[in-house]
Motif scaffolding. Structure first.
Motif, PDB file in Angstrom:
ATOM      1  N   ALA A   1       0.833  -1.202   0.000  1.00 38.08           N
ATOM      2  CA  ALA A   1       0.000   0.000   0.000  1.00 38.08           C
ATOM      3  C   ALA A   1       0.873   1.260   0.000  1.00 38.08           C
ATOM      4  N   ASP A   2       1.970   1.219   0.734  1.00 39.51           N
ATOM      5  CA  ASP A   2       2.891   2.356   0.771  1.00 39.51           C
ATOM      6  C   ASP A   2       3.502   2.605  -0.602  1.00 39.51           C
ATOM      7  N   HIS A   3       3.893   1.548  -1.292  1.00 37.49           N
ATOM      8  CA  HIS A   3       4.466   1.694  -2.633  1.00 37.49           C
ATOM      9  C   HIS A   3       3.448   2.294  -3.601  1.00 37.49           C
ATOM     10  N   LEU A   4       2.196   1.855  -3.503  1.00 40.30           N
ATOM     11  CA  LEU A   4       1.152   2.414  -4.368  1.00 40.30           C
ATOM     12  C   LEU A   4       0.933   3.895  -4.067  1.00 40.30           C
ATOM     13  N   ALA A   5       0.884   4.245  -2.792  1.00 38.03           N
ATOM     14  CA  ALA A   5       0.664   5.641  -2.410  1.00 38.03           C
ATOM     15  C   ALA A   5       1.814   6.525  -2.872  1.00 38.03           C
ATOM     16  N   ARG A   6       3.030   6.028  -2.758  1.00 31.16           N
ATOM     17  CA  ARG A   6       4.182   6.825  -3.153  1.00 31.16           C
ATOM     18  C   ARG A   6       4.375   6.854  -4.661  1.00 31.16           C
ATOM     19  N   ALA A   7       3.758   5.947  -5.394  1.00 31.57           N
ATOM     20  CA  ALA A   7       3.841   5.993  -6.857  1.00 31.57           C
ATOM     21  C   ALA A   7       3.139   7.246  -7.377  1.00 31.57           C
ATOM     22  N   ASP A   8       2.084   7.674  -6.676  1.00 32.00           N
ATOM     23  CA  ASP A   8       1.347   8.885  -7.061  1.00 32.00           C
ATOM     24  C   ASP A   8       1.966  10.150  -6.481  1.00 32.00           C
ATOM     25  N   ASP A   9       2.749  10.007  -5.424  1.00 32.69           N
ATOM     26  CA  ASP A   9       3.337  11.174  -4.753  1.00 32.69           C
ATOM     27  C   ASP A   9       4.765  10.823  -4.321  1.00 32.69           C
ATOM     28  N   ARG A  10       5.717  11.113  -5.177  1.00 37.53           N
ATOM     29  CA  ARG A  10       7.128  10.770  -4.925  1.00 37.53           C
ATOM     30  C   ARG A  10       7.704  11.486  -3.700  1.00 37.53           C
ATOM     31  N   HIS A  11       7.075  12.561  -3.272  1.00 35.78           N
ATOM     32  CA  HIS A  11       7.579  13.320  -2.121  1.00 35.78           C
ATOM     33  C   HIS A  11       7.022  12.812  -0.794  1.00 35.78           C
ATOM     34  N   ARG A  12       6.097  11.890  -0.884  1.00 34.62           N
ATOM     35  CA  ARG A  12       5.499  11.316   0.337  1.00 34.62           C
ATOM     36  C   ARG A  12       6.562  10.519   1.081  1.00 34.62           C
ATOM     37  N   PRO A  13       6.696  10.720   2.405  1.00 33.51           N
ATOM     38  CA  PRO A  13       7.690   9.946   3.172  1.00 33.51           C
ATOM     39  C   PRO A  13       7.344   8.455   3.160  1.00 33.51           C
ATOM     40  N   ALA A  14       8.370   7.637   3.113  1.00 30.17           N
ATOM     41  CA  ALA A  14       8.179   6.185   3.107  1.00 30.17           C
ATOM     42  C   ALA A  14       7.712   5.689   4.471  1.00 30.17           C
ATOM     43  N   LEU A  15       6.917   4.670   4.451  1.00 31.15           N
ATOM     44  CA  LEU A  15       6.482   3.996   5.666  1.00 31.15           C
ATOM     45  C   LEU A  15       7.702   3.384   6.349  1.00 31.15           C
ATOM     46  N   ARG A  16       7.796   3.541   7.646  1.00 33.30           N
ATOM     47  CA  ARG A  16       8.880   2.914   8.405  1.00 33.30           C
ATOM     48  C   ARG A  16       8.295   1.798   9.260  1.00 33.30           C
ATOM     49  N   HIS A  17       9.095   0.792   9.528  1.00 33.39           N
ATOM     50  CA  HIS A  17       8.638  -0.295  10.394  1.00 33.39           C
ATOM     51  C   HIS A  17       9.805  -0.821  11.233  1.00 33.39           C
ATOM     52  N   SER A  18       9.442  -1.431  12.357  1.00 36.71           N
ATOM     53  CA  SER A  18      10.420  -2.064  13.234  1.00 36.71           C
ATOM     54  C   SER A  18       9.823  -3.357  13.763  1.00 36.71           C
ATOM     55  N   VAL A  19      10.636  -4.393  13.782  1.00 34.27           N
ATOM     56  CA  VAL A  19      10.275  -5.632  14.466  1.00 34.27           C
ATOM     57  C   VAL A  19      10.980  -5.576  15.809  1.00 34.27           C
ATOM     58  N   VAL A  20      10.221  -5.748  16.891  1.00 32.74           N
ATOM     59  CA  VAL A  20      10.802  -5.682  18.229  1.00 32.74           C
ATOM     60  C   VAL A  20      10.536  -6.984  18.977  1.00 32.74           C
ATOM     61  N   SER A  21      11.392  -7.258  19.961  1.00 30.92           N
ATOM     62  CA  SER A  21      11.221  -8.455  20.787  1.00 30.92           C
ATOM     63  C   SER A  21      11.703  -8.162  22.199  1.00 30.92           C
ATOM     64  N   ILE A  22      11.452  -9.087  23.085  1.00 30.46           N
ATOM     65  CA  ILE A  22      11.942  -8.993  24.457  1.00 30.46           C
ATOM     66  C   ILE A  22      13.467  -8.990  24.387  1.00 30.46           C
ATOM     67  N   GLY A  23      14.082  -7.959  24.893  1.00 31.17           N
ATOM     68  CA  GLY A  23      15.535  -7.872  24.916  1.00 31.17           C
ATOM     69  C   GLY A  23      16.189  -7.687  23.564  1.00 31.17           C
ATOM     70  N   GLY A  24      15.384  -7.566  22.498  1.00 33.67           N
ATOM     71  CA  GLY A  24      15.957  -7.423  21.167  1.00 33.67           C
ATOM     72  C   GLY A  24      16.605  -8.690  20.639  1.00 33.67           C
ATOM     73  N   GLU A  25      16.322  -9.809  21.269  1.00 35.42           N
ATOM     74  CA  GLU A  25      16.915 -11.097  20.898  1.00 35.42           C
ATOM     75  C   GLU A  25      16.165 -11.744  19.736  1.00 35.42           C
ATOM     76  N   PRO A  26      16.833 -12.606  18.957  1.00 33.22           N
ATOM     77  CA  PRO A  26      16.140 -13.364  17.906  1.00 33.22           C
ATOM     78  C   PRO A  26      14.996 -14.181  18.511  1.00 33.22           C
ATOM     79  N   VAL A  27      13.920 -14.337  17.743  1.00 32.94           N
ATOM     80  CA  VAL A  27      12.714 -14.972  18.256  1.00 32.94           C
ATOM     81  C   VAL A  27      12.352 -16.199  17.418  1.00 32.94           C
ATOM     82  N   PRO A  28      12.376 -17.403  18.030  1.00 34.16           N
ATOM     83  CA  PRO A  28      11.902 -18.589  17.309  1.00 34.16           C
ATOM     84  C   PRO A  28      10.375 -18.563  17.233  1.00 34.16           C
ATOM     85  N   MET A  29       9.865 -18.591  16.026  1.00 29.76           N
ATOM     86  CA  MET A  29       8.427 -18.540  15.802  1.00 29.76           C
ATOM     87  C   MET A  29       7.886 -19.950  15.595  1.00 29.76           C
ATOM     88  N   ALA A  30       6.575 -20.102  15.667  1.00 26.22           N
ATOM     89  CA  ALA A  30       5.942 -21.389  15.367  1.00 26.22           C
ATOM     90  C   ALA A  30       6.297 -21.753  13.928  1.00 26.22           C
TER      91      ALA A  30
END
Length: 107
Positions: free
Chosen positions: A27-56
């Motif tokens: 969705a962010d890529h589509l929105a920015r295709a129409d408006d090149r000056h729009r700031p990009a979406l930022r994301h962060s994956v966080v965990s307890i202690g910042g440690e790697p997380v074994p998922m199911a």
């Protein structure tokens, strides 16, 4: 600028984090295709202690940060928990107070 935080917890379903991230990124890529000056979406994956997380299913996620470093975010995505969620609440007793604090302040 919008920021998404994804909380990785042990034995959670990785797809419950990765699929929303892929959809928001598309969705962010589509929105920015129409408006090149729009700031990009930022994301962060966080965990307890910042440690790697074994998922199911055997996938291990490498987080960007410790969950306690999250001060402000536009959206917090919580993972789907397989089986009984009480196990996770016992494993992470600080989770509910942390979530309540995020909900009280500017998210």
């Amino acid at each position: 600028m919008a920021h998404i935080t994804l909380l990785a917890l042990r034995d959670a379903l990785a797809s419950s984090l990765t699929l929303p991230l892929e959809m928001f990124t598309a969705a962010d890529h589509l929105a920015r295709a129409d408006d090149r000056h729009r700031p990009a979406l930022r994301h962060s994956v966080v965990s307890i202690g910042g440690e790697p997380v074994p998922m199911a299913g055997g996938l291990t996620l490498q987080p960007d940060a410790n969950w306690l470093e999250v001060r402000q975010t536009s959206l917090l995505i919580l993972p789907a928990l397989w089986r009984n969620p009480r196990i996770h609440l016992r494993r992470y007793p600080e989770l509910l107070p942390w979530l309540a604090e995020r909900g009280r302040g500017p998210a």
